[in-house]
Design a protein around this motif. Structure first.
Motif, PDB file in Angstrom:
ATOM      1  N   ALA A 170      33.568  43.295  13.824  1.00 52.33           N
ATOM      2  CA  ALA A 170      33.669  41.879  14.209  1.00 52.33           C
ATOM      3  C   ALA A 170      33.379  41.703  15.702  1.00 52.33           C
ATOM      4  CB  ALA A 170      35.067  41.354  13.872  1.00 52.33           C
ATOM      5  N   GLU A 171      33.886  42.637  16.520  1.00 52.37           N
ATOM      6  CA  GLU A 171      33.594  42.582  17.967  1.00 52.37           C
ATOM      7  C   GLU A 171      32.088  42.606  18.219  1.00 52.37           C
ATOM      8  OE1 GLU A 171      37.471  42.954  20.125  1.00 52.37           O
ATOM      9  OE2 GLU A 171      35.427  42.562  20.811  1.00 52.37           O
ATOM     10  N   LEU A 172      31.379  43.481  17.497  1.00 50.66           N
ATOM     11  CA  LEU A 172      29.931  43.598  17.684  1.00 50.66           C
ATOM     12  C   LEU A 172      29.232  42.306  17.291  1.00 50.66           C
ATOM     13  CD1 LEU A 172      27.407  45.346  18.294  1.00 50.66           C
ATOM     14  CD2 LEU A 172      27.422  46.002  15.850  1.00 50.66           C
ATOM     15  N   PHE A 173      29.586  41.788  16.117  1.00 50.74           N
ATOM     16  CA  PHE A 173      28.951  40.530  15.663  1.00 50.74           C
ATOM     17  C   PHE A 173      29.211  39.410  16.666  1.00 50.74           C
ATOM     18  CE2 PHE A 173      29.295  41.853  10.906  1.00 50.74           C
ATOM     19  CZ  PHE A 173      28.091  42.518  10.989  1.00 50.74           C
ATOM     20  N   LEU A 185      31.743  29.709   0.030  1.00 54.20           N
ATOM     21  CA  LEU A 185      30.771  30.638   0.610  1.00 54.20           C
ATOM     22  C   LEU A 185      30.810  31.934  -0.198  1.00 54.20           C
ATOM     23  CD1 LEU A 185      31.152  30.525   4.507  1.00 54.20           C
ATOM     24  CD2 LEU A 185      29.318  29.541   3.140  1.00 54.20           C
ATOM     25  N   ALA A 186      29.660  32.528  -0.375  1.00 50.17           N
ATOM     26  CA  ALA A 186      29.605  33.819  -1.081  1.00 50.17           C
ATOM     27  C   ALA A 186      28.324  34.527  -0.679  1.00 50.17           C
ATOM     28  CB  ALA A 186      29.650  33.608  -2.600  1.00 50.17           C
ATOM     29  N   ARG A 228      39.144  35.487   8.760  1.00 46.15           N
ATOM     30  CA  ARG A 228      37.679  35.377   8.795  1.00 46.15           C
ATOM     31  C   ARG A 228      37.279  34.561  10.032  1.00 46.15           C
ATOM     32  NH1 ARG A 228      35.136  36.991   3.939  1.00 46.15           N
ATOM     33  NH2 ARG A 228      36.575  37.170   2.167  1.00 46.15           N
ATOM     34  N   PRO A 229      37.339  35.162  11.226  1.00 49.89           N
ATOM     35  CA  PRO A 229      37.103  34.415  12.467  1.00 49.89           C
ATOM     36  C   PRO A 229      35.641  34.161  12.800  1.00 49.89           C
ATOM     37  CG  PRO A 229      37.542  36.721  12.960  1.00 49.89           C
ATOM     38  CD  PRO A 229      37.713  36.573  11.482  1.00 49.89           C
ATOM     39  N   TYR A 250      26.785  37.846   5.631  1.00 54.59           N
ATOM     40  CA  TYR A 250      27.604  39.065   5.567  1.00 54.59           C
ATOM     41  C   TYR A 250      28.479  39.209   6.803  1.00 54.59           C
ATOM     42  CZ  TYR A 250      24.721  40.444   1.581  1.00 54.59           C
ATOM     43  OH  TYR A 250      24.095  40.480   0.349  1.00 54.59           O
ATOM     44  N   ARG A 251      28.140  38.517   7.881  1.00 48.38           N
ATOM     45  CA  ARG A 251      28.965  38.638   9.105  1.00 48.38           C
ATOM     46  C   ARG A 251      30.271  37.857   9.007  1.00 48.38           C
ATOM     47  NH1 ARG A 251      24.031  37.066  13.027  1.00 48.38           N
ATOM     48  NH2 ARG A 251      23.687  35.736  11.187  1.00 48.38           N
ATOM     49  N   ASN A 252      30.405  37.011   7.977  1.00 46.31           N
ATOM     50  CA  ASN A 252      31.667  36.263   7.807  1.00 46.31           C
ATOM     51  C   ASN A 252      32.692  37.161   7.121  1.00 46.31           C
ATOM     52  OD1 ASN A 252      33.568  34.146   7.636  1.00 46.31           O
ATOM     53  ND2 ASN A 252      32.780  33.480   5.646  1.00 46.31           N
ATOM     54  N   LEU A 253      32.927  38.290   7.775  1.00 45.15           N
ATOM     55  CA  LEU A 253      33.776  39.291   7.108  1.00 45.15           C
ATOM     56  C   LEU A 253      35.252  38.935   7.259  1.00 45.15           C
ATOM     57  CD1 LEU A 253      34.245  42.621   9.049  1.00 45.15           C
ATOM     58  CD2 LEU A 253      33.371  40.605  10.149  1.00 45.15           C
TER      59      LEU A 253
END
Ligand SMILES: Nc1ccn([C@@H]2O[C@H](COP(=O)(O)OP(=O)(O)OP(=O)(O)O)[C@@H](O)[C@H]2O)c(=O)n1
Ligand SMILES: C[C@](O)(CO)[C@H](O)COP(=O)(O)O
Length: 233
Positions: A220-223, A131-132, A108-109, A206-209
């Motif tokens: 992840a690259e896009l975020f 986190l959730a 989760r980077p 939601y970006r903490n995928l």
């Protein structure tokens, strides 16, 4: 309460199916593990970090740490993990001595220092936190193989992420009890629930995928590219 982090990076990345192990796959030009560790290096609430890696990847992880901001000054140990995530968390706990511990997936980077800090603060108030994010899909329970047989109330469902924050002594006891009772757990809040402990929900992003399967990487690259653009503005 002083805080340390156990960053678990000892998985084998089976679902990713990549030629290289997941923590070292490139993301915006740097290993995934580097992005993850950077967030903890930048979070003032975190004093020390233990990285748990696949046996034999210690030197490779040391190379990643050396490339971090300030040379990864918070990383106090790089230790080998175990067959299951649970075992890897235990290996990390053995190398920490802080009162509070954050357990975080290296996969989760995109976690942020502010999210890490929020988990620390909520765990200080409530004993434990994680986190959730609210579930967006309707979730079904499979009964007879291949058939949906029940629908949990979506308003009560959260997709839990990491970091997950605990009093270290309590998490050690929770793992000890689980091991003694042969209880498997895919995250650490499950182990607290087994002891009847409440875990505070820290509404995350939601970006903490978790980078798990190949399609997660371009997302992840896009975020990350959007975040870097926002930071530059
Ligand atoms: N024995 C294990 C299994 C997992 N992990 C870590 O736990 C996090 C979440 O696990 P997951 O996303 O499932 O990673 P992998 O186990 O590598 O993936 P897979 O299940 O597809 O093999 C990852 O950072 C992974 O490195 C670990 O430290 N030790
Ligand atoms: C800990 C976790 O990220 C919470 O959602 C998840 O349980 C890890 O599962 P995995 O199968 O080990 O990736």
């Amino acid at each position: 309460m002083n805080w340390g982090a156990v960053v678990v990076a000892a998985g084998r990345g089976t679902r990713m199916g990549a030629a290289d192990n997941k923590p070292y796959l490139p993301l915006a030009g740097r290993p995934i593990l580097a992005h993850t560790l950077e967030a903890f290096e930048r979070c003032e609430a975190v004093e020390t970090i233990v990285v748990v890696v696949a046996p034999g990847e210690e030197e490779r992880a040391r190379g990643v740490v050396r490339g971090l901001m300030a040379g990864g000054r918070k990383v106090r140990a790089i230790v080998p993990g175990g067959a299951e995530r649970q075992d890897s968390v235990c290996a990390g706990l053995d190398a920490l001595d802080t009162e509070g511990v954050l357990v975080h997936d290296a996969a989760r980077p995109l976690v942020t220092p502010a999210q890490i800090e929020a988990c620390c603060r909520e765990a200080e108030r409530h004993g434990a936190s994680a986190l959730a994010v609210p579930v967006k899909d309707t979730i079904k329970v499979e009964g007879e193989r291949g058939f949906m047989t029940a629908t949990p109330d979506r308003s009560t469902l959260w997709a839990v992420q990491t970091p997950q924050a605990f009093a270290r002594a309590e998490l050690i006891e929770a793992h000890r009890r689980a091991k003694a009772e042969g209880a498997a757990a895919t995250d650490d809040t499950m182990l607290m629930e087994r002891l009847g402990r409440k875990v505070a929900i820290v509404k995350g992003d939601y970006r903490n995928l978790k980078i798990t399967t190949p399609e997660d990487l371009p997302v992840a690259e896009l975020f990350l590219s959007r975040r870097l653009t926002e930071e530059a503005d």
